[in-house]
Write an enzyme that holds these catalytic residues in place. Structure first.
Site, PDB file in Angstrom:
ATOM      1  N   GLN A   1       0.838  -1.196   0.000  1.00  0.00           N
ATOM      2  CA  GLN A   1       0.000   0.000   0.000  1.00  0.00           C
ATOM      3  C   GLN A   1       0.876   1.249   0.000  1.00  0.00           C
ATOM      4  OE1 GLN A   1      -3.115   0.155   2.930  1.00  0.00           O
ATOM      5  NE2 GLN A   1      -3.961   1.980   2.008  1.00  0.00           N
ATOM      6  N   PHE A   2       1.156   1.766  -1.198  1.00  0.00           N
ATOM      7  CA  PHE A   2       1.998   2.954  -1.321  1.00  0.00           C
ATOM      8  C   PHE A   2       1.360   4.169  -0.682  1.00  0.00           C
ATOM      9  CE2 PHE A   2      -0.712   3.650  -4.956  1.00  0.00           C
ATOM     10  CZ  PHE A   2      -0.765   5.028  -5.097  1.00  0.00           C
ATOM     11  N   THR A   3       0.039   4.172  -0.494  1.00  0.00           N
ATOM     12  CA  THR A   3      -0.629   5.347   0.083  1.00  0.00           C
ATOM     13  C   THR A   3      -0.274   5.573   1.548  1.00  0.00           C
ATOM     14  OG1 THR A   3      -2.635   4.102   0.608  1.00  0.00           O
ATOM     15  CG2 THR A   3      -2.551   5.205  -1.549  1.00  0.00           C
TER      16      THR A   3
END
Length: 147
Positions: free
Chosen positions: A78-80
């Site tokens: 999850q890059f967010t």
């Protein structure tokens, strides 16, 4: 590297309606990688997550790790997690690692978890995923290799 750890009774990730990974009792992990991270960060977090004592013992105290309880891991990239929301209304993701490097470290992190004897399920890196879980407790922690 940053990991959101959620103790769960069950968790599942689907991609285009198909199950990519699913577990029963264990830990649901959301994993973010920043451009400064190395294998040292990934190993540190894998060791930390595998050893976190957040499962209850016979006296109801959080005294057991997922390794000790025989639970499993569902790890989802999850890059967010590296979204910066300080300015404006649209998050800035400049702190997130480039996809190739993030995938390399995410895969390394998952191999390190498996090295602790844990069953590790994953989503599909870079895909649009639907994640569901039954958070047990609830127990949710954020572990950061830089903190």
């Amino acid at each position: 590297m940053r990991v959101v750890v959620q103790r769960c009774k069950e968790a599942r990730v689907t991609v285009a309606g198909e199950t990519a990974g699913a577990i029963g009792e264990g830990l649901m992990l959301l994993v973010g990688v920043t451009h400064e991270d190395t294998e040292k960060d990934a190993k540190y977090l894998a060791d930390k997550v595998a050893g976190l004592r957040i499962f209850e013992d016979e006296a109801g105290k959080m005294n057991h790790s997922v390794t000790e309880t025989g639970g499993a891991i569902l790890s989802v990239s999850q890059f967010t997690l590296y979204g910066d929301c300080r300015k404006g209304r649209r998050p800035n993701f400049m702190a997130a690692a480039a996809p190739e490097e993030a995938k390399r470290l995410y895969d390394y992190f998952n191999r390190e978890l498996a090295g602790h004897g844990l069953g590790v399920e994953t989503g599909i890196f870079g895909a649009m995923m639907d994640v569901s879980l039954t958070n047990w407790g609830p127990v949710t922690l954020i572990v950061d290799s830089r903190a």
